[in-house]
Design an enzyme around this catalytic site. Structure first.
Site, PDB file in Angstrom:
ATOM      1  N   SER A 253       0.847  -1.186   0.000  1.00 33.74           N
ATOM      2  CA  SER A 253       0.000   0.000   0.000  1.00 33.74           C
ATOM      3  C   SER A 253       0.886   1.241   0.000  1.00 33.74           C
ATOM      4  CB  SER A 253      -0.924   0.009   1.219  1.00 33.74           C
ATOM      5  OG  SER A 253      -0.155   0.189   2.404  1.00 33.74           O
ATOM      6  N   LYS A 254       0.256   2.413  -0.059  1.00 34.11           N
ATOM      7  CA  LYS A 254       1.016   3.667  -0.164  1.00 34.11           C
ATOM      8  C   LYS A 254       1.917   3.921   1.033  1.00 34.11           C
ATOM      9  CE  LYS A 254      -2.113   6.008  -3.330  1.00 34.11           C
ATOM     10  NZ  LYS A 254      -3.184   6.998  -3.469  1.00 34.11           N
ATOM     11  N   ARG A 255       1.615   3.310   2.162  1.00 34.88           N
ATOM     12  CA  ARG A 255       2.484   3.558   3.323  1.00 34.88           C
ATOM     13  C   ARG A 255       3.866   2.920   3.129  1.00 34.88           C
ATOM     14  NH1 ARG A 255      -0.870  -0.381   5.529  1.00 34.88           N
ATOM     15  NH2 ARG A 255       0.176  -2.234   6.315  1.00 34.88           N
ATOM     16  N   HIS A 256       3.976   1.977   2.195  1.00 33.14           N
ATOM     17  CA  HIS A 256       5.276   1.349   1.919  1.00 33.14           C
ATOM     18  C   HIS A 256       6.094   2.173   0.924  1.00 33.14           C
ATOM     19  CE1 HIS A 256       2.786  -2.306   3.069  1.00 33.14           C
ATOM     20  NE2 HIS A 256       3.744  -2.279   3.969  1.00 33.14           N
TER      21      HIS A 256
END
Length: 482
Positions: A253-256
């Site tokens: 996801s975008k947090r990665h």
């Protein structure tokens, strides 16, 4: 259906996620590794999720990574049209055929009734209320113009099994499968139903998709069986995971980090690198080769080497790949990529760019690193005199002023301000002074750059600064030591 035919059927709902791109890539490789056809089909019937410009994103992405389709909306083909909304007349006759044969039924339940069932957590959100309505009641409701959907009639007992090329035999109990909607109240087909009809009519032989669709595949199988059609080969791909700060993994996801193709390109990763890297997210070549062109991937790809295990998207590994590609670039290609960043530092004037190419190409992982690495060229940083001390080079605060004075005197007389004359002059000077090269060059480099870590050595830095600025900086360094 001897010829292998695969299709990439994205919905135009926004960016191209790396998971979608990997699916497209594997579909392309499944086809091309067996001399088959790769088809592009746009599934745009979910108008509520349509995003303006998303179709252009799909075309642009496929073009940039080299996934050329043999058939599609833009190139045509024998099985068109290849845009689902242009095929709307195709689906209803098949749904009505299934109704006539007792394999589907009209459902007249209102939206409110379905919402209340969901609130009660009924089976699959639907209790099959309309499944066994008497024929005369169905006709009465149809004649009255009552809104309806058409639902698939799923067996209430037993189980459905299918074989996946990656995960093997999968069995799902029929009681876990809902009577899925085939035709919605607006007359549009659902994604699943249109998918099956289009795949059959376009003679798609291999369906490649993420493993999150494994449990819905029995619905597809039942539709193929109900319509009396041959099923395609199913190839489900492992999940793509991201690594969390604590070392654990979760779905990417975008947090990665960036998760779309466009985002990764904007981060400085080359399109061909992204393709190469995502090919290895779930597929293992026979040997230890890691760097592949698209043509080499097509030559080496085989479905039996796709893994069931989740693949971890490693941004450090992607950066390594990018660095390897940059190292292998021809000079002209490297310069074309680097030049916008060179100009950011040096402006529009001309410089000995080949000197910069030589010091940067082997150390870059992304072209976006160039401005940071070369920032000291734009402006001399403020630095402490202690920077002139380097034990390895035997440079210290006592001998550094002598080295700089001698260097300035020699450099003022260099006939041509180019790398070779500067190099030769300083090498001769070190010999004449009877010191190690490093003893002379360390203080020269510190004064010229104002930083202890630089791409390239003293001679390259002096060359790029130009005579006037280089000598000015050496004098500033000498003042700092006085």
């Amino acid at each position: 259906m001897s010829n292998v035919r695969t299709r990439f059927a994205p919905s135009p709902t926004g960016f191209m996620h790396v998971g979608n791109l990997r699916t497209a890539l594997y579909e392309y490789l499944v086809a091309k590794s067996q001399g088959g056809d790769f088809v592009l089909r746009l599934e745009d019937t979910d108008q509520g999720r349509y995003v303006e410009g998303a179709v252009d994103v799909i075309y642009r992405t496929l073009d940039r990574v080299g996934l050329t389709h043999d058939e599609g909306p833009d190139v045509g083909g024998e099985y068109g049209p290849y845009i689902q909304s242009q095929r709307l007349d195709t689906y209803m006759p098949y749904a009505q055929q299934l109704v006539r044969e007792g394999k589907a039924y009209y459902c007249f339940c209102t939206k409110e009734r379905l919402e209340s069932l969901k609130a009660e957590d009924a089976f699959g959100g639907y209790d099959r209320h309309c499944r066994d309505l008497p024929p005369e009641e169905v006709q009465r409701l149809l004649d009255a113009g009552t809104p309806y959907v058409i639902r698939q009639k799923v067996p209430l007992t037993g189980s459905t099994s299918f074989t996946d090329a990656v995960f093997g035999e999968i069995t799902i109990e029929n009681k876990e499968i809902e009577d899925q909607v085939l035709i919605k109240a607006d007359g549009y087909p659902t994604y699943n139903f249109a998918n099956v009809i289009d795949d059959h009519l376009m003679q798609i032989t291999h369906v490649v998709r993420g493993c999150e669709y494994l449990t819905s595949t029995p619905k597809y199988k039942m539709l193929y069986q109900a319509l009396g059609w041959e099923e395609p080969v199913y190839i489900h791909l492992p999940l793509i995971m991201g690594r969390n700060e604590d070392g654990s993994t979760s779905k990417l996801s975008k947090r990665h980090g960036s998760t779309s193709f466009e985002g990764l390109v904007n981060d400085g990763y080359l399109p061909e690198v992204i393709t190469n890297y995502i090919a290895l997210l779930g597929w293992a070549p026979k040997d230890n080769q890691e760097i592949f062109s698209l043509e080499e991937l097509a030559e080496n790809f085989s479905v039996d080497r796709i893994s069931k295990s989740p693949a971890v998207f490693d941004y450090d590994k992607l950066a390594w790949f990018n660095g390897e590609y940059i190292k292998a670039m021809g000079q002209e290609n490297f310069r074309a990529h680097a030049m916008p960043y060179y100009k950011e530092i040096f402006g529009e004037g001309d410089k000995p760019w080949e000197v910069l190419d030589g010091i940067l190409q082997a150390r870059l992982t992304r072209f976006q690193e160039i401005p940071g690495l070369l920032a000291f060229f734009k402006e001399l940083p403020d630095y402490p005199a202690e920077y002139f001390v380097n034990k390895k080079s035997k440079a210290n605060l006592e001998n550094a002023p002598q080295m700089l004075e001698a260097a300035i005197e020699v450099l003022e007389k260099v006939p041509q301000w180019e790398l070779e004359p500067i190099h030769d002059s300083l090498m001769e000077l070190a010999q004449k002074l009877g010191v190690k090269n490093g003893t002379l060059l360390w203080p020269v480099r510190i004064a010229a750059a104002g930083t202890q870590v630089t791409p390239g050595g003293a001679m390259e830095i002096l060359t790029l600064l130009g005579r006037e600025e280089a000598l000015r900086r050496l004098r500033v360094g000498l003042e700092k030591l006085s």
